[in-house]
Design an enzyme around this catalytic site. Structure first.
Site, PDB file in Angstrom:
ATOM      1  N   GLU A 421       0.836  -1.201   0.000  1.00  0.00           N
ATOM      2  CA  GLU A 421       0.000   0.000   0.000  1.00  0.00           C
ATOM      3  C   GLU A 421       0.875   1.256   0.000  1.00  0.00           C
ATOM      4  O   GLU A 421       1.664   1.469   0.911  1.00  0.00           O
ATOM      5  CB  GLU A 421      -0.897  -0.006   1.251  1.00  0.00           C
ATOM      6  N   ASP A 494      -1.305  -1.031   5.620  1.00  0.00           N
ATOM      7  CA  ASP A 494      -1.261  -0.437   6.957  1.00  0.00           C
ATOM      8  C   ASP A 494      -2.302  -1.087   7.861  1.00  0.00           C
ATOM      9  O   ASP A 494      -3.327  -1.572   7.392  1.00  0.00           O
ATOM     10  CB  ASP A 494      -1.578   1.069   6.876  1.00  0.00           C
ATOM     11  N   ASP A 496      -4.631   0.065   9.514  1.00  0.00           N
ATOM     12  CA  ASP A 496      -5.714   0.997   9.833  1.00  0.00           C
ATOM     13  C   ASP A 496      -6.907   0.705   8.922  1.00  0.00           C
ATOM     14  O   ASP A 496      -6.884  -0.257   8.153  1.00  0.00           O
ATOM     15  CB  ASP A 496      -5.244   2.452   9.672  1.00  0.00           C
TER      16      ASP A 496
END
Ligand code: 0RA
Length: 628
Positions: A421, A494, A496
């Site tokens: 990413e 990530d 998140d």
């Protein structure tokens, strides 16, 4: 007093269970979490057999506080009567003799000979202890076993209302890597069993946290289809239901169309998900293709028009459940049905019944034909788009994407593709990697939601095109795993919500267009650390809350840094924590539970925005650790 013969028999029995303990994987597949959960399914299968014979309506599974599991049913109860040949009560025979079940219990659709169906004695053999309680003849009986061996005889311990069997067992820690049961995993399978066996009630309870659920579906697979389509736009309200029986083979089919572009056909044989398809699925596809084309010819088509199977299955959700006396399972995971007679039986059943339905329900027929005709036109456009991209050399492996930092090894079995990413983490990964084996493809923009688009749109997405050309396998019907340039594809995002989103989009893409890649076990999710814990010169990484807490406990006061993104790690750190094969943690992605995966995909990715918001709020944590 036992006779000499009896002792000889005894030794044989012991040997039987000893063999199970020696080679557990031969009987339950593996001794990891999957094998562990299989113990529960094995016991439940026995109760389901009792339900299929018409004697059991309720099954209850309880995860006990002491780590054991109990399975209770209200069937006839395992026979307690002394078996003449073995001079032992039926209960003890069932618990101590391999495959004893089949010998004195001939139900119509025993799963034995199926995926596992090895019998409850295998569960006993692999348990530290097992207790069985039987209610029969207005009495309650009890017997206990340890390591598969009886400790005491079957005893009468009181009176009882009704009949039934309760098996409680504690898995042997010497056999299993870990013995913690996962409520979610069990609950999903039990719900599936409740859908597949209408009228049967299955409960599950976790005594450790008070969670409990009850599954009961009078509509059976009709409700299953509705459940799968819950968050989709359906083209008609009630699923079409077809049932038929021939030569002892019982077939049930439920069908509903959505306005989506994917097909979701789930097939079961004796309650086992036949992931790899087989003769029943071939019959289903052939039948539905023929019946819809014939209807079209009679009613709507222009001359010579003909729809392909794919066109007809666009947006289709279907459950096909077969109950067969002697199933033959084939294939790598023994989940492909081999019985050749099933093709014809299913094909003619769906042809005959659906033909009548279509004639009697012209509105629904119109909607279905219209959907298939649109699909056909779109597919033609997609074919042209694919042709165009191919001519431009966009999806040929010869033209690798510019952003790809390929590995130097040409040995696909040793090569790994990291999908990373963002450009910055991609840059760190390029610097930190092992050039020989690690290829890095940074993904910048948002990945297209393939659930909402047809192939022509999908092929316009740069990120997806880059993945396709890097992999070299092609997609969809043209997918060829032999051409894979890497045997590991590792998604690195990530920790998140955005990362979870990208991961889900990528998994959706693989699930829909490269499913074989998941089935082959080639797709992984990297697990970057969640925390860095620093005390003086000491730097430690924690990959879970639990691990963080343990480290803090062990080393005392320290500074804790919570990682928000991969970008916070420099190249050597990224290598050390997430990429180095010696230390990294990779989660392998499976399609074991394709229904659950699909449901999650459609909730996360589908039309219903409200459902998605609710889901993410409720399951924020699981979405972060999504491992479907
Ligand atoms: C053999 C014969 C009969 C029932 C069962 C086995 C049986 C086994 C299990 C295992 C878990 N629950 C079970 N319930 C029943 C039939 C005996 C009869 O004819 O009454």
């Amino acid at each position: 007093m036992p006779t000499d013969d009896y002792e000889i028999e005894d030794i044989k029995v012991l040997e039987g269970l000893q063999a199970v303990r020696k080679r557990p994987a031969m009987y339950i597949g593996s001794t990891d979490k999957k094998g562990l959960h299989h113990l529960v399914y094995e016991v439940v299968d026995n109760s389901i057999d009792e339900a299929l014979s018409g004697y059991c309506t309720l099954i209850e599974v309880v995860l006990k506080q002491d780590g054991s599991v109990s399975v209770t049913d209200n069937g006839r109860g395992i026979p307690v009567e002394i078996h003449k040949k073995y001079d032992k009560p039926g209960v003890e025979i069932a618990m101590t003799m391999l495959h004893a079940g089949g010998k004195f219990d001939k139900t119509a659709y025993k799963v034995s000979g199926g995926l596992h169906g090895v019998g409850v004695s295998v569960v006993n053999a692999l348990s530290k202890w097992l207790e069985v309680e039987v209610k029969r003849n207005k009495k309650k009986y009890y017997q206990r076993f340890e390591g598969g061996t009886p400790v005491g005889n079957l005893k009468e311990i009181g009176t009882a209302d009704g009949t039934g069997t309760k098996v409680t067992f504690y898995p042997d820690t010497e056999i299993f890597e870990e013995i913690a049961f996962d409520y979610e995993t069990l609950s999903k399978r039990l719900q599936e069993l409740a859908f597949l066996n209408k009228g049967l009630t299955i409960r599950i309870e976790n005594e450790n946290d008070g969670r409990q659920e009850q599954f009961s579906y009078d509509g059976g697979i009709i409700q299953y289809v509705k459940y799968i389509n819950k968050n989709k736009n359906c083209l008609f309200n009630e699923p079409i239901y077809i049932r038929g029986e021939k030569n002892g083979v019982d077939i049930e089919i439920a069908i509903q169309y959505t306005d989506g572009y994917t097909e979701n056909i789930f097939t079961f044989v004796n309650n086992i998900n036949t992931h790899e398809g087989g003769t029943h699925l071939s019959g289903f596809k052939a039948g539905i293709t023929r019946v819809i084309n014939d209807y079209g010819k009679r009613n709507v088509f222009k001359k010579d028009e003909i729809l392909s199977g794919e066109d007809i299955r666009e947006g289709l959700t279907a459950i096909l459940s077969c109950k067969i006396p002697e199933p033959q399972f084939e294939g790598q995971t023994k989940t492909r049905l081999g019985n050749s007679e099933l093709k014809g039986i299913v094909e003619s059943l769906i042809y005959d019944k659906l033909s009548i339905f279509l004639e009697e329900n012209p509105t629904i027929s119109g909607v279905v034909l219209d959907k298939a005709l649109r699909a056909s036109r779109a597919r033609e456009a997609a074919r042209r788009a694919r042709e165009l991209t191919r001519r431009k050399g966009l999806i040929e492996s010869s033209a690798l994407p510019g952003k790809l930092a390929d590995c130097s090894s040409k040995d696909a079995t040793q090569s790994e593709l990291y999908l990373v990413e963002g450009d910055s983490a991609g840059g760190s990964a390029k610097q930190g990697r092992d050039r020989e084996f690690h290829a890095i493809l940074p993904l910048r923009g948002k990945i297209l939601n393939v659930e909402k688009s047809r192939l022509d749109k999908i092929l316009e997405n740069k990120e997806i095109l880059a993945i396709i050309s890097a992999m070299g396998t092609g997609i969809g019907d043209e997918f060829n795993i032999d051409k894979a340039r890497y045997y590991k594809v590792i998604i690195m995002t990530d920790a998140d919500v955005d990362g979870a989103h990208i991961r889900t989009l990528l998994l959706t893409f693989f699930f829909r267009y490269m499913r074989e890649l998941i089935e082959a076990g080639f797709v992984y999710i990297a697990q970057p650390p969640l925390y860095k814990i620093v005390k003086g010169k000491q730097e430690l990484y924690a990959y879970s809350e639990k691990e963080k807490n343990k480290i803090i406990q062990d080393i005392g006061k320290a500074s804790i840094h919570r990682y928000k993104g991969l970008g916070e790690m420099n190249p050597p750190q990224l290598w050390e924590t997430t990429m180095d094969p010696a230390h990294r943690i990779l989660k392998r992605v499976t399609v074991e539970d394709a229904v659950a995966a699909n449901l999650l995909f459609s909730i996360l990715m589908g039309e219903d925005v409200e459902a998605r918001r609710e889901f993410i709020e409720q399951h924020a944590k699981e979405v972060m650790n999504l491992d479907i």
